[in-house]
Design a protein around this motif. Structure first.
Motif, PDB file in Angstrom:
ATOM      1  N   UNK A 266       5.034   9.302 -30.127  1.00  0.00           N
ATOM      2  CA  UNK A 266       4.078   8.820 -30.924  1.00  0.00           C
ATOM      3  C   UNK A 266       3.075   7.752 -30.151  1.00  0.00           C
ATOM      4  N   UNK A 267       1.936   7.875 -30.843  1.00  0.00           N
ATOM      5  CA  UNK A 267       0.876   6.856 -30.366  1.00  0.00           C
ATOM      6  C   UNK A 267       1.286   5.374 -30.516  1.00  0.00           C
ATOM      7  N   UNK A 268       1.870   5.089 -31.743  1.00  0.00           N
ATOM      8  CA  UNK A 268       2.260   3.688 -32.276  1.00  0.00           C
ATOM      9  C   UNK A 268       3.917   3.707 -32.265  1.00  0.00           C
ATOM     10  N   UNK A 269       4.645   3.702 -31.512  1.00  0.00           N
ATOM     11  CA  UNK A 269       5.970   3.912 -31.868  1.00  0.00           C
ATOM     12  C   UNK A 269       6.588   2.466 -32.000  1.00  0.00           C
ATOM     13  N   UNK A 270       7.732   2.296 -32.683  1.00  0.00           N
ATOM     14  CA  UNK A 270       8.289   0.945 -33.237  1.00  0.00           C
ATOM     15  C   UNK A 270       8.657   0.338 -31.843  1.00  0.00           C
ATOM     16  N   UNK A 271       9.374   1.130 -30.878  1.00  0.00           N
ATOM     17  CA  UNK A 271       9.573   0.723 -29.566  1.00  0.00           C
ATOM     18  C   UNK A 271       9.162   1.319 -28.518  1.00  0.00           C
ATOM     19  N   UNK A 272       8.112   0.994 -27.952  1.00  0.00           N
ATOM     20  CA  UNK A 272       7.246   1.327 -27.080  1.00  0.00           C
ATOM     21  C   UNK A 272       7.835   1.255 -25.785  1.00  0.00           C
ATOM     22  N   UNK A 273       8.173   2.470 -25.229  1.00  0.00           N
ATOM     23  CA  UNK A 273       9.077   2.581 -24.011  1.00  0.00           C
ATOM     24  C   UNK A 273       7.950   2.526 -22.880  1.00  0.00           C
ATOM     25  N   UNK A 274       6.500   2.483 -23.294  1.00  0.00           N
ATOM     26  CA  UNK A 274       5.736   2.427 -22.362  1.00  0.00           C
ATOM     27  C   UNK A 274       5.517   0.882 -21.777  1.00  0.00           C
ATOM     28  N   UNK A 275       5.996   0.005 -23.037  1.00  0.00           N
ATOM     29  CA  UNK A 275       5.803  -1.387 -22.980  1.00  0.00           C
ATOM     30  C   UNK A 275       6.979  -1.950 -22.094  1.00  0.00           C
ATOM     31  N   UNK A 276       8.380  -1.261 -22.223  1.00  0.00           N
ATOM     32  CA  UNK A 276       9.453  -1.652 -21.346  1.00  0.00           C
ATOM     33  C   UNK A 276       9.216  -0.912 -20.170  1.00  0.00           C
ATOM     34  N   UNK A 277       8.433  -0.108 -19.948  1.00  0.00           N
ATOM     35  CA  UNK A 277       7.954   0.485 -18.389  1.00  0.00           C
ATOM     36  C   UNK A 277       7.097  -0.627 -17.836  1.00  0.00           C
ATOM     37  N   UNK A 278       6.668  -1.717 -18.262  1.00  0.00           N
ATOM     38  CA  UNK A 278       5.850  -2.690 -17.830  1.00  0.00           C
ATOM     39  C   UNK A 278       7.162  -3.569 -17.091  1.00  0.00           C
ATOM     40  N   UNK A 279       6.998  -3.464 -15.752  1.00  0.00           N
ATOM     41  CA  UNK A 279       8.143  -3.832 -14.879  1.00  0.00           C
ATOM     42  C   UNK A 279       8.279  -5.610 -14.870  1.00  0.00           C
ATOM     43  N   UNK A 280       7.488  -6.261 -15.004  1.00  0.00           N
ATOM     44  CA  UNK A 280       7.466  -7.602 -15.378  1.00  0.00           C
ATOM     45  C   UNK A 280       8.213  -8.143 -16.689  1.00  0.00           C
ATOM     46  N   UNK A 281       7.722  -7.277 -17.643  1.00  0.00           N
ATOM     47  CA  UNK A 281       8.729  -7.500 -19.005  1.00  0.00           C
ATOM     48  C   UNK A 281      10.103  -7.056 -19.013  1.00  0.00           C
ATOM     49  N   UNK A 282      10.405  -5.991 -18.400  1.00  0.00           N
ATOM     50  CA  UNK A 282      11.630  -5.507 -18.520  1.00  0.00           C
ATOM     51  C   UNK A 282      12.439  -6.309 -17.651  1.00  0.00           C
ATOM     52  N   UNK A 283      11.996  -6.865 -16.611  1.00  0.00           N
ATOM     53  CA  UNK A 283      12.712  -7.865 -15.661  1.00  0.00           C
ATOM     54  C   UNK A 283      12.937  -8.884 -16.391  1.00  0.00           C
ATOM     55  N   UNK A 284      12.023  -9.593 -17.166  1.00  0.00           N
ATOM     56  CA  UNK A 284      12.278 -10.816 -18.047  1.00  0.00           C
ATOM     57  C   UNK A 284      13.342 -10.651 -18.856  1.00  0.00           C
ATOM     58  N   UNK A 285      13.452  -9.421 -19.542  1.00  0.00           N
ATOM     59  CA  UNK A 285      14.551  -9.235 -20.648  1.00  0.00           C
ATOM     60  C   UNK A 285      15.905  -9.257 -20.041  1.00  0.00           C
TER      61      UNK A 285
END
Length: 468
Positions: A266-285
């Motif tokens: 999807x172009x605008x998903x509820x949970x954007x896995x590309x967002x979680x693919x951001x290493x800094x953000x995933x490590x923060x979580x």
């Protein structure tokens, strides 16, 4: 010198001005964020009355778990709704849901319906934090102001309200019975909604013809898949404390894979896995999950030991725990000042080191330990809360894309409650059914091990940022 991705994202976060957001703007946002922490902790002192009123057994524990599950699942959902429909609209809808569910709860005829009310309260309270962060981000970008004071206020409100919840709950149960912990939500929700309507920042206009399309943009299919995956995972985590129910994991893994597959299509998903693919953000979580595992071990484990092993009773245990929120507020203020000149890694190093020291101090107490020493230990354990909370919150804010900050902050909240459920398993494994001195020491070792991991990752992260 090259610029790291973290620095680029931080520069894009909107903190380009020299002034802070005005307090009149922060107040309506901060008020709503006290609802979730209060409701998570007030219920602890009402469980005995509820069990007696409904002649229930262990099923009353679902009143605690249901709120955590509802919050963990709905926080990112409400964040996504805030991104699409507007943060103030989503916040007001949350206030309405909390008020209606709290009015109905005292009249619930049985435990299952009371649990349903707690779930609805969890959904409504879960909206406030991601909506608040989204409003802060938008205002900071538009006014070219710094978000530091606003984020610090959110952190202080969360820490103070969760710590004072048992004290307030005790007063309410003493005066109104167990329904008091629900009745209090009604005036709080009404005041919160009124304050938000009067002073909350207005949302961009939403065209009437675009509401159906906007609803589809929330991605209900992705939301459902994520809900199934996370709920199954949380049930599995809760089962770690007893007989492990592996079949929940059998549901969680394929549901998680389906969530990722759908998200990438999807172009605008509820949970954007590309967002979680951001290493800094995933490590923060990940850091947030681990941090809150230790936090909830301390917050729920020590009072049990104080009441049963140290024989202080609920009032005495609450007073001994009071230095934790008081020092936590002070450390939040100090961390906010530190962030004016240093990166979030500085706060995370200080917070992790203080948590390590506090965990080691938990190896000292026994049933004869004097009260002054227990107060000192509680004070040390309060020190890491502000630094860790502000450090992780700032790191999330800095690297989250502006257009997805509501969903990103919702996932940040979800990470906290995944940690809470991990803590429940750690507490049962360490303290057992009846808290003892050796059980407290074992819990202290677990907190120390967690803190050591966090300290190493913070030192490595800080060194990597300086090299960049």
């Amino acid at each position: 010198m090259s610029t790291t991705p973290e620095q680029k994202d931080s520069n894009a976060a909107g903190s380009t001005g020299s002034r802070e957001l005005p307090s009149a703007f922060i107040t309506p946002i901060a008020f709503g964020t006290i609802l979730q922490p209060l409701n998570s902790s007030m219920i602890a002192v009402a469980l005995v009355g509820i069990r007696s009123s409904f002649d229930a057994g262990s099923s009353v524990t679902w009143l605690v778990s249901a709120l955590y599950l509802a919050t963990a699942v709905s926080a990112p959902a409400m964040g996504r709704i805030a991104d699409v429909f507007g943060a103030r609209r989503a916040s007001l809808a949350g206030f309405a849901l909390v008020g209606l569910a709290s009015v109905a709860a005292p009249f619930a005829p049985d435990i299952p319906l009371l649990v349903v009310c707690r779930v609805l309260i969890g959904i409504g309270t879960a909206a406030q934090y991601p909506c608040g962060v989204a409003m802060v981000r938008r205002a900071a970008d538009e006014l070219r102001a710094k978000p530091g004071n606003a984020l610090a206020t959110l952190a202080v409100c969360s820490q103070v309200s969760v710590a004072l919840g048992p004290t307030l709950g005790g007063l309410l149960v003493g005066g109104l019975g167990w329904p008091g912990v629900f009745w209090i939500n009604v005036p709080l929700a009404l005041v919160g909604a009124a304050v938000m309507l009067r002073w909350g920042p207005a949302d961009p206009p939403l065209e009437r013809t675009g509401r159906a399309a906007a609803l589809l943009r929330v991605d209900p299919v992705g939301m459902l898949l994520f809900t199934v995956a996370l709920t199954a995972l949380m049930f599995w985590l809760l089962s770690l404390a007893g007989s492990v129910r592996w079949w929940w994991l059998v549901i969680a893994v394929p549901a998680g894979a389906a969530t990722a597959w759908w998200s990438l299509r999807r172009e605008e998903p509820f949970l954007d896995m590309r967002l979680l693919g951001h290493r800094s953000l995933s490590l923060t979580y990940l850091r947030t999950i681990v941090t809150y595992t230790a936090f909830y071990c301390v917050f729920y484990g020590i009072p049990q030991w104080l009441e049963e092993a140290r024989d202080l009773g609920p009032v005495g245990a609450g007073l001994v725990m009071l230095p934790i929120p008081l020092v936590g507020v002070l450390s939040t203020i100090l961390s906010n000042r530190l962030h004016r000149t240093r990166s979030p890694w500085a706060s995370l190093v200080i917070g992790s080191a203080a948590l390590c020291a506090g965990g080691l101090l938990l190896l000292v107490p026994d049933a004869d330990t004097p009260i002054p020493l227990l107060l000192v230990i509680a004070g040390v354990l309060g020190l890491p809360n502000g630094f860790n909370n502000m450090g992780n919150q700032r790191a999330m804010y800095a690297v989250a894309p502006a257009e997805h900050v509501g969903a990103a902050s919702g996932l940040y909240r979800t990470s906290q409650y995944v940690g809470a459920n991990l803590a429940a398993a750690v507490l049962v494994l360490s303290l057992g059914a009846t808290p003892t001195d050796p059980g407290l020491h074992l819990m202290g070792l677990a907190v120390t091990a967690i803190a050591a991991f966090l300290l190493v990752t913070a030192l490595l992260g800080g060194a990597r940022a300086r090299r960049g």
